[in-house]
Design a protein around this motif. Structure first.
Motif, short mmCIF file in Angstrom:
data_model
loop_
_atom_site.label_atom_id
_atom_site.label_comp_id
_atom_site.label_asym_id
_atom_site.label_seq_id
_atom_site.Cartn_x
_atom_site.Cartn_y
_atom_site.Cartn_z
N ILE B 5 1.02 -1.17 0.06
CA ILE B 5 0.11 -0.17 -0.04
C ILE B 5 1.08 1.34 0.23
O ILE B 5 1.60 1.53 0.78
CB ILE B 5 -0.93 0.00 1.15
CG1 ILE B 5 -1.92 -1.28 1.18
CG2 ILE B 5 -1.79 1.33 1.34
CD1 ILE B 5 -2.67 -1.19 2.43
N TYR B 7 0.95 5.65 -0.57
CA TYR B 7 -0.04 6.61 -0.66
C TYR B 7 0.46 8.06 -0.78
O TYR B 7 1.98 8.20 -0.46
CB TYR B 7 -0.86 6.79 0.69
CG TYR B 7 -0.04 6.83 1.95
CD1 TYR B 7 0.38 5.48 2.61
CD2 TYR B 7 0.53 7.83 2.40
CE1 TYR B 7 1.01 5.59 3.76
CE2 TYR B 7 1.19 8.13 3.79
CZ TYR B 7 1.43 6.93 4.45
OH TYR B 7 2.14 6.98 5.42
N ARG B 15 -2.57 12.53 6.62
CA ARG B 15 -1.62 11.46 6.66
C ARG B 15 -1.38 10.68 7.69
O ARG B 15 -1.15 9.49 7.38
CB ARG B 15 -0.46 12.23 5.67
CG ARG B 15 0.71 11.18 5.34
CD ARG B 15 1.66 11.96 4.78
NE ARG B 15 2.26 13.14 5.53
CZ ARG B 15 2.29 14.27 5.04
NH1 ARG B 15 1.57 14.81 4.14
NH2 ARG B 15 2.73 15.32 5.84
N SER B 32 5.95 6.35 2.88
CA SER B 32 4.41 6.28 2.81
C SER B 32 4.17 4.94 1.75
O SER B 32 3.77 4.93 0.93
CB SER B 32 4.11 7.43 1.65
OG SER B 32 5.08 7.57 0.63
N LEU B 50 -9.67 3.43 5.33
CA LEU B 50 -9.07 4.27 4.50
C LEU B 50 -10.12 5.08 3.75
O LEU B 50 -9.84 6.30 3.37
CB LEU B 50 -8.03 3.60 3.53
CG LEU B 50 -7.10 3.02 4.49
CD1 LEU B 50 -5.83 2.52 3.66
CD2 LEU B 50 -6.39 4.04 5.53
N VAL B 54 -10.00 9.32 3.43
CA VAL B 54 -9.48 9.82 1.88
C VAL B 54 -10.25 11.03 1.37
O VAL B 54 -11.69 10.57 1.52
CB VAL B 54 -9.25 8.83 0.93
CG1 VAL B 54 -9.39 9.33 -0.52
CG2 VAL B 54 -8.15 8.06 1.24
N ASP B 59 -6.30 13.14 -2.28
CA ASP B 59 -5.59 11.96 -1.72
C ASP B 59 -5.22 10.69 -2.96
O ASP B 59 -6.20 10.62 -3.68
CB ASP B 59 -5.96 11.47 -0.73
CG ASP B 59 -6.05 12.65 0.63
OD1 ASP B 59 -5.65 13.35 0.59
OD2 ASP B 59 -6.84 12.35 1.30
N ILE B 61 -4.20 6.78 -2.94
CA ILE B 61 -3.88 5.29 -1.92
C ILE B 61 -3.85 4.12 -3.13
O ILE B 61 -4.79 4.07 -3.96
CB ILE B 61 -4.68 5.02 -0.89
CG1 ILE B 61 -4.64 6.39 0.11
CG2 ILE B 61 -4.06 4.02 -0.19
CD1 ILE B 61 -5.57 6.09 1.34
#
Lengths: 92, 92
Positions: B5, B7, B15, B32, B50, B54, B59, B61
């Motif tokens: 993952i 981001y 964050r 990240s 998430l 978000v 954002d 991800i």
């Protein structure tokens, strides 16, 4: 070969040199993540170029080598660049 | 299932909330980037948490779902945390 390259480079100049180098090899999908389709020799090339730039105890670059069909699914939350066959992605 | 993952979250508080959430699901290997071994239900859980955090147009991800045996090789340049069977890694 699909190669995901992510990096943590604290030094600004060095980070931008590394990003510039990677722009010749793949697509920037996040601030410090590139997706690349590379042959073995291109991988060796980019690896050599980055090894020459990296300061080992400060920097971190991770290469994830995924056979194309092994990338079962990628999910993107929020905005995101699709650099592959859309079937690799499902977006929220 | 091995899930990577990564981001990009411009908003500091958001964050750190996202990073804190991810710390419950895997190992932070770069600023990240997290590596997680997740069941289907854990993946659904983290995805839901998430998604709730978000802000879609700000954002990003990315979840990369890799079957364990498909992760043929990871390379680390510089420093790096090994979170898997060492045979997945070769370090420079």
């Amino acid at each position: 070969m699909f190669i995901l390259i992510s990096y943590d480079i604290p030094h600004d100049k060095r980070r931008s040199k590394i990003a510039k180098t990677l722009e010749n090899f793949g697509k920037r999908v996040q601030y410090s993540v590139f997706e690349c389709q590379l042959t073995d020799s291109q991988l060796a090339d980019v690896r050599g170029r980055l090894t020459a730039l990296v300061v080992p105890n400060e920097d971190s670059i991770r290469f994830y080598s995924l056979p194309k069909d092994a990338v079962t699914a990628m999910l993107i939350l929020g905005h995101g660049v699709v650099t592959h066959d859309p079937s690799f992605y499902w977006t929220d």
